[in-house]
Design an enzyme around this catalytic site. Structure first.
Site, mmCIF file in Angstrom:
data_model
loop_
_atom_site.group_PDB
_atom_site.id
_atom_site.type_symbol
_atom_site.label_atom_id
_atom_site.label_comp_id
_atom_site.label_asym_id
_atom_site.label_seq_id
_atom_site.Cartn_x
_atom_site.Cartn_y
_atom_site.Cartn_z
ATOM 1 N N LYS A 284 1.289 -7.425 -16.055
ATOM 2 C CA LYS A 284 1.002 -6.930 -14.710
ATOM 3 C C LYS A 284 2.307 -6.933 -13.911
ATOM 4 C CE LYS A 284 -2.634 -7.418 -11.275
ATOM 5 N NZ LYS A 284 -4.015 -7.822 -11.058
ATOM 6 N N GLU A 371 -20.628 -11.354 -10.019
ATOM 7 C CA GLU A 371 -21.326 -11.657 -8.770
ATOM 8 C C GLU A 371 -22.769 -12.089 -8.999
ATOM 9 O OE1 GLU A 371 -19.354 -9.030 -9.246
ATOM 10 O OE2 GLU A 371 -17.787 -9.189 -7.741
ATOM 11 N N ARG A 399 -23.960 -6.264 -6.175
ATOM 12 C CA ARG A 399 -24.187 -6.504 -7.598
ATOM 13 C C ARG A 399 -25.283 -7.543 -7.848
ATOM 14 N NH1 ARG A 399 -19.879 -4.784 -11.093
ATOM 15 N NH2 ARG A 399 -19.982 -2.591 -10.587
#
Ligand SMILES: Cc1ncc(C[n+]2csc(CCOP(=O)(O)OP(=O)(O)O)c2C)c(N)n1
Length: 638
Positions: A284, A371, A399
């Site tokens: 990243k 979630e 969610r």
């Protein structure tokens, strides 16, 4: 400038480029990304990490026909740069400009407008199975690229289970950079770490070569490759058994910054007839040292400048946001009460919970992008006698709708939901606005639904929620915290706060737009229109007494909320009026209309929707005009 990138109008223009030119293109793409984020907040480190993968994919497949889904979509920038949007790239995340997520209205290369994590494998499988059922379409390839942060989402396993059963030709590329926004968490991450030290990747090639030498070098390269994989599995040199058991052929790990390597593996797996999981390892922030060294900050950095190599001057905002107020209030609760726990679903940084994570490691839980699990997990803790606080963005909490219903509300458990980013979220756009939560929270019996008007309300509502024995939801936006002047009334269940009573009309504000309402009322008073102000505080239970008093005594009532009008606070007011047999013909509701609100600055969005100070004042003037109320210099009545 005459760069290679400026001449790429579509991925077709990549076909003639040499490996060296592709490398050059990758570095030009990174430069454009750097220029963009030095001017405005945008996703950065994730995009730097997929430049090579993006080029390799577009030079191996033809996505004008094949199907490509970038999971979540925050790493879509390199893809946008080579699919005809380079020249508009500077408009990214501005009103009327490019969206920071995939957007089918911008390009046929973007198939779904997304921003929530985890659904790529499902939609890619749906596309594949749909294409297989459509005449003449079954030759289309279907590819999902999913990060290791999104990968633990439960829906991914639902999709993999389905794919394994259907045995569809589907390519899932796992982009493993060991990071979510924060460092990834959980058992799956540890499993991926073990796969990374697989002999293929670490260069312990001796044994691998011995195995591979058993496979004849002649013949179809795909068959040869598969035979190699089979042999290495037999020899115990191959990882990914978890995925193999689910019906996927696991291949990797592969160096995600080597375009030739990636293209080699992609060409091989392209023709494998069945589900494949290609494990690609990337870094990243690759290619920009500060981002590679601090990918958490550089996930979505504030604008910065590179003054000399490696030195970055940040243009930081010093204002205190509602998120800071909540984080500090939760911290206090954690200090005071050992039964308070806090959980977040991979948003520790955005919710500013890092100090809590560090100070209370035993009572802080980052569940990853899960979630639904988080809410059910909180329900379990509440049942065990704790007071869990679930800190999730309004949009992502969607969610867990069913877990809010069944595991929390139906059981009447004392879980406190703090819904960050409730309301308009500005440049992220339609995928991220938290405008539905009033509608979905207020449906559940037992649920208390609150919206603080300012910093004081925010703090006291958190204290109130922890003491309350039912589920509670508190919503607040991504905005600078404000404070209402003057004496305040304490928070009392189901009680609104009357700020002042007006003779000509009343505004009932719900949430932090109350401060705009107060300013609008002040302007109207200057003009001679005596408009009063109520801070609703509770959406449920609604303060019916105060609301009905306003409805029955005021010439007009304007309700204001940063949520959908349908099912929102204003709807609750209308329901209360109907139930009491009171006319609501003189009520005007301001809020989010029944359409998706495009990305722009939050202030621009509020203006567009008439939710800024002039908009609210104007709505009141119109109501006064309709009701034939003339401006006077009348004083306030109590
Ligand atoms: C359902 C949902 N929860 C949370 C988020 C916020 N979010 C955006 S990107 C991200 C990290 C994703 O990590 P990964 O998939 O590994 O991609 P990377 O940025 O590392 O490339 C998170 C948590 C989201 N977009 N969707």
């Amino acid at each position: 400038m005459d760069t290679l990138l400026s001449k790429v109008d579509s991925p077709r223009d990549l076909s003639g480029l040499s490996p060296a030119q592709l490398e050059q293109l990758a570095s030009e793409m990174r430069e454009v990304l750097c220029n963009l984020v030095s001017n405005r907040t945008a996703h950065f480190a994730s995009n730097l990490g997929v430049v090579e993968l993006c080029l390799a994919l577009h030079t191996t497949f033809d996505f004008s026909r094949d199907r490509l889904i970038w999971d979540t979509g925050h790493q879509i920038y390199p893809h946008k740069l080579i699919t005809g949007r380079y020249h508009e790239f500077g408009t990214m995340r501005t009103k009327g400009g490019l969206m920071g997520y995939p957007n089918p209205n911008e390009s046929d290369y973007d198939l779904f407008m997304t921003g929530h994590a985890g659904c790529s494998v499902s939609t890619a499988l749906g596309l594949k199975s749909g294409d297989d059922l459509m005449p003449g379409q079954s030759d289309r390839h279907s590819v999902a690229v999913i990060g290791d942060g999104a990968f633990p989402s439960g829906i991914v396993y639902e999709a993999m289970n389905n794919t394994g059963g259907l045995r569809k030709k589907l390519l899932v590329i796992l982009n493993d950079n060991q990071m979510s926004i924060c460092p990834r968490v959980g058992g799956l991450g540890e499993y991926l770490d073990r796969l990374r030290v697989n002999t293929f990747y670490t260069g312990l090639k001796g044994e691998v070569l011995k195995v591979l030498n058993k496979v004849p070098l002649l013949g179809d390269p795909v068959e040869r490759f598969l035979a190699q994989v089979k042999e290495s599995v037999k020899a115990g040199l191959h990882g990914g058994m978890l995925f193999e058991e689910l019906g996927f052929r696991y291949i990797g790990p592969v160096d995600g910054h080597s375009i030739p390597q990636l293209r080699k593996y992609l060409s091989m797996v392209k023709d494998v007839d069945g589900p494949v999981l290609l494990h690609v390892v990337t870094q990243k922030g690759h290619g920009f040292k500060p981002a590679a060294e601090d990918p958490v900050y550089f996930h979505t950095p504030a604008p910065f400048t590179c003054e000399q190599e490696g030195v970055v001057a940040f243009k930081k905002s010093s204002s205190r946001a509602y998120t800071d107020v909540v984080s500090a209030a939760v911290f206090k609760q954690m200090e005071a009460n050992p039964r308070v726990t806090v959980m977040t679903a991979a948003m520790c940084q955005g919710t500013k919970l890092e100090p809590i994570r560090d100070a209370f490691p035993d009572r802080f839980f980052d569940t990853g992008i899960c979630e639904s699990h988080t809410v059910a997990f909180a329900a379990g803790q509440a049942k065990a006698g704790l007071r869990p606080i679930v800190d999730i963005y309004s949009t992502f909490l969607q969610r867990s709708y069913d877990q809010i219903f069944q595991e929390v509300a139906l059981q009447n458990l004392p879980v406190t939901f703090v819904l960050d980013r409730s309301g308009l979220t500005g440049p992220d756009g339609p995928t991220h606005h938290g405008v539905f939560d009033i509608g979905y929270m207020r449906l559940f019996p037992n649920m208390v639904v609150m919206a603080p008007a300012d910093e004081v309300d925010t703090r006291t509502m958190i204290d109130f929620a922890i003491e309350h024995d039912n589920p509670v939801s508190i919503r607040y936006p991504k905005a600078t915290a404000e404070t209402i002047e003057g004496a305040r009334t304490p928070i009392e269940l189901g009680r609104a706060e009357v700020i002042d009573w007006g003779h000509d009309g009343m505004i009932i504000g719900c949430g932090t737009l109350v401060t705009n309402c107060i300013k609008a009322a002040a302007i109207l008073r200057e003009e001679g229109l005596d408009v009063g102000m109520i801070n609703a505080r509770f959406i449920k239970p609604l303060d019916t007494e105060t609301v009905l008093r306003a409805l029955t005594t005021s010439p007009f009532v304007v309700t204001v909320e940063e949520a959908t009008l349908m099912g929102g606070f204003g709807s609750a007011v209308l329901e209360a009026a109907t139930d009491a047999g009171v006319s609501a013909a003189h009520v005007r509701r301001l809020g989010i209309p029944d359409r998706y609100i495009e990305h722009a600055e939050r202030t621009e969005q509020l203006t567009e929707l008439g939710l800024d100070v002039p908009g609210i004042a104007q709505a009141c003037r119109q109501m006064a005009e309709k009701r034939n109320i003339k401006s006077t210099d009348r004083r306030l009545v109590s």
